[in-house]
Design a protein around this motif. Structure first.
Motif, mmCIF file in Angstrom:
data_model
loop_
_atom_site.group_PDB
_atom_site.id
_atom_site.type_symbol
_atom_site.label_atom_id
_atom_site.label_comp_id
_atom_site.label_asym_id
_atom_site.label_seq_id
_atom_site.Cartn_x
_atom_site.Cartn_y
_atom_site.Cartn_z
ATOM 1 N N VAL A 42 4.877 -1.688 7.585
ATOM 2 C CA VAL A 42 5.421 -1.857 6.244
ATOM 3 C C VAL A 42 6.070 -3.238 6.164
ATOM 4 O O VAL A 42 6.891 -3.589 7.012
ATOM 5 C CB VAL A 42 6.469 -0.774 5.919
ATOM 6 N N ASP B 41 0.801 -1.217 0.000
ATOM 7 C CA ASP B 41 0.000 0.000 0.000
ATOM 8 C C ASP B 41 0.836 1.271 0.000
ATOM 9 O O ASP B 41 0.383 2.310 -0.450
ATOM 10 C CB ASP B 41 -0.939 0.005 1.211
ATOM 11 N N TYR B 42 2.048 1.203 0.511
ATOM 12 C CA TYR B 42 2.898 2.382 0.549
ATOM 13 C C TYR B 42 3.658 2.521 -0.765
ATOM 14 O O TYR B 42 4.099 1.543 -1.365
ATOM 15 C CB TYR B 42 3.892 2.294 1.704
ATOM 16 N N THR C 234 5.280 7.054 1.100
ATOM 17 C CA THR C 234 4.051 7.793 1.350
ATOM 18 C C THR C 234 2.875 6.844 1.185
ATOM 19 O O THR C 234 2.943 5.890 0.404
ATOM 20 C CB THR C 234 3.901 8.991 0.395
ATOM 21 N N LYS C 235 1.817 7.141 1.923
ATOM 22 C CA LYS C 235 0.629 6.290 1.854
ATOM 23 C C LYS C 235 -0.287 6.733 0.718
ATOM 24 O O LYS C 235 -0.964 5.920 0.096
ATOM 25 C CB LYS C 235 -0.130 6.371 3.182
ATOM 26 N N ARG C 236 -0.301 8.038 0.442
ATOM 27 C CA ARG C 236 -1.244 8.569 -0.520
ATOM 28 C C ARG C 236 -0.756 8.356 -1.951
ATOM 29 O O ARG C 236 0.432 8.214 -2.204
ATOM 30 C CB ARG C 236 -1.433 10.066 -0.276
ATOM 31 N N ASN D 24 -2.303 -0.419 9.834
ATOM 32 C CA ASN D 24 -1.952 0.503 8.757
ATOM 33 C C ASN D 24 -0.559 1.088 8.889
ATOM 34 O O ASN D 24 0.002 1.586 7.910
ATOM 35 C CB ASN D 24 -2.971 1.645 8.701
ATOM 36 N N ASP D 25 0.002 1.057 10.090
ATOM 37 C CA ASP D 25 1.333 1.654 10.275
ATOM 38 C C ASP D 25 2.451 0.626 10.138
ATOM 39 O O ASP D 25 3.574 0.859 10.585
ATOM 40 C CB ASP D 25 1.422 2.334 11.640
ATOM 41 N N SER E 299 -0.926 5.864 -3.821
ATOM 42 C CA SER E 299 -0.216 4.605 -4.053
ATOM 43 C C SER E 299 -0.777 3.847 -5.241
ATOM 44 O O SER E 299 -0.121 2.962 -5.783
ATOM 45 C CB SER E 299 -0.287 3.725 -2.790
#
Length: 508
Positions: free
Chosen positions: A252, A71-72, A117-119, A249-250, A121
């Motif tokens: 990786v 997702d990242y 970054t998460k956004r 979500n946090d 992706s």
């Protein structure tokens, strides 16, 4: 007539629906920020590899680095080393960096840096996994203990998810004698994960180890072990201590499998330390960077894909319909009279360069002087084209004089008057003069004042930074604007000023 009204209503509804749908898609699906001030978190991860190299011995260092299918989104990846060759290999869903050197001695330090970054992706392709696993070889008491644990797990589970979760809970129950036997005195998390793998292997349920890193700013981190299993459609992630499903979500994913994170040939005392920092970046700038580094689709749906000089031009052009909207409302709903329909919008565009106060003053002075000249030329009985030519030349001369005087007096804003549209000023003077002759001085002054008011309001609206950003980023809102204009085209009611004019009739 009824069919025409129906056609207009359908057209208006279609434009509104289309404008809202495209804008909503950009905001909620593509994740494009609604405001220019919006920021997004960036995560900077540094992995420091240190070891002691054996003298006169080739050195080969291998370390897992995060895969790119999560997702990242990776914005930047760099490898810092001195006199080392660097290469990246991919296998079994992992990526592994290899540092190599012919000769190295003493303490060595290598760095790996990743910016995430998460956004923006984008959509990641779904990975498939195995759905069957062979039974591991077990004999004696271990086999009996494992089978004793599997029996109640089967009874208390309904699918892969509940089966794996129940198995993890049972394997962490150290009060159970069967669990104690399988642990053989080793209560570490690695051993408990091995027991879970063994039990699931008996049931032919595949399981994979997942090593993750928690994104927590300004803290040293060590990889955390998670487990995952494939149910035929999706990967299911589990906490190896509680059996709780779902990767936070946090987290990786750093690497998969049973292999160690780091291996060193030609060295000793190797270790890896992680440090994580967070920072913020403007979301719209981040979107552009994401497009340049990934397969994101942001620029495909926005004007940001144009060259920078063209963007600046479009930021002005795309606001013109809102200036026209102001004129439409002022004329059709309020009833303010102006010199033409779009002349105030063009004057408002000129105000962008001169500034509002200077623009109003310059427009008033030049128009007043030009009107005096136009009145004088009328006595000479000239034809329209020569008369307009003289007025245009006069306007140019006036602009030059005002610019020169402003420069001498130190008012640099006055130099911007040269950007005033000379033809618009000339035509405004001509129309104002004709209005004066046909309908009197009072009506002409009302039209001139209305033009200034309309141009001022249009200028203010067209200069709102938040609105400029929103319309430039989501140009589909112009479809909604067109729908409103179409609806206004059928308005036949009283204007606001007419309600005051015909007040006496309303009383009667």
């Amino acid at each position: 007539m009824r069919s025409l009204n129906l056609h207009l209503k359908i057209l208006i509804a279609t434009l509104v629906l289309l404008g809202i749908s495209i804008t909503a898609y950009q905001i909620f699906v593509l994740g494009i920020p609604m405001t220019e001030a919006e920021t997004e978190d960036l995560w900077n991860i540094d992995a420091r590899v240190s070891f002691e190299a054996a003298p006169k011995t080739p050195v080969k260092v291998q370390m897992f680095v995060p895969p790119l299918t999560q997702d990242y989104t990776s914005l930047n990846e760099s490898f810092v080393s001195n006199n080392y060759g660097v290469s990246i290999n991919r296998s079994d869903g992992n990526r592994k960096v290899t540092w190599s050197s012919r000769r190295a001695s003493g303490k060595q330090t290598l760095y790996y840096r990743l910016v995430l970054t998460k956004r923006f992706s984008g959509e990641k392709p779904k990975e498939k996994g195995p759905i069957f696993r062979d039974t591991p070889p077990l004999e004696g008491p271990e086999k009996i203990a494992a089978e004793a644990l599997i029996a109640p797990i089967r009874q208390h589970s309904a699918d892969i998810e509940t089966f794996v979760s129940e198995t993890i809970k049972r394997a962490n129950n150290q009060a159970d004698d069967n669990v104690k036997l399988l642990m053989a005195g080793d209560t570490s998390l690695e051993k408990r994960a091995y027991i879970v793998e063994t039990l699931l292997g008996i049931a032919h349920v595949p399981l994979e180890r997942v090593h993750t890193l928690r994104l927590l700013a300004n803290q040293q981190q060590t990889p955390e072990l998670w487990l995952r299993s494939y149910n035929g459609k999706d990967w299911l992630y589990f906490n190896p201590e509680t059996g709780e499903r779902g990767l936070p979500n946090d987290r990786v994913i750093w690497w998969l499998g049973d292999e160690p994170l780091l291996s060193v040939d030609g060295g000793k005392k190797a270790q890896v330390s992680f440090s994580i920092n967070s920072s913020e970046m403007n979301a719209i700038r981040l979107a552009k960077i994401s497009d340049a580094n990934t397969d994101a689709t942001f620029l495909e749906y926005s004007l940001y894909g144009l060259p920078l000089s063209t963007q600046q031009t479009f930021q002005i052009m795309i606001m013109i319909p809102f200036g026209v909207l102001v004129i439409l409302v002022l004329r059709n709903l309020i009833g303010i009279q102006t010199l033409g329909t779009f002349t105030p919008v063009l004057i408002a565009l000129a105000f962008r360069e001169t500034g509002l106060q200077w623009g109003i003053g310059l427009f008033t002075v030049i128009t007043a002087l030009g009107l005096s000249l136009r009145s004088y030329l009328e006595h000479l009985k000239l034809q329209m084209l020569p008369r307009l030519s003289v007025v245009l030349t006069f306007v140019v001369v006036m602009i030059a004089i005002i610019s020169l005087l402003s420069h001498k007096l130190g008012f640099e804003s006055g130099l911007s008057v040269a950007l005033f549209p000379m033809v618009i000023l000339t035509m405004s003077i001509e129309r104002l003069s004709i209005t004066w002759e046909e309908r009197g001085a009072a009506h002409a002054m009302k039209a001139a004042l209305g033009t200034l008011v309309a141009a001022t309001l249009a200028h203010i609206l067209m200069r709102v930074p938040e609105l400029v950003y929103f319309v430039f980023t989501f140009p589909a809102v112009l479809l909604i604007l067109v729908a409103f204009m179409l609806a206004m085209g059928r308005y036949r009611g009283y204007r606001l000023t007419e309600l005051f004019r015909f007040k006496a009739f309303l009383k009667d």
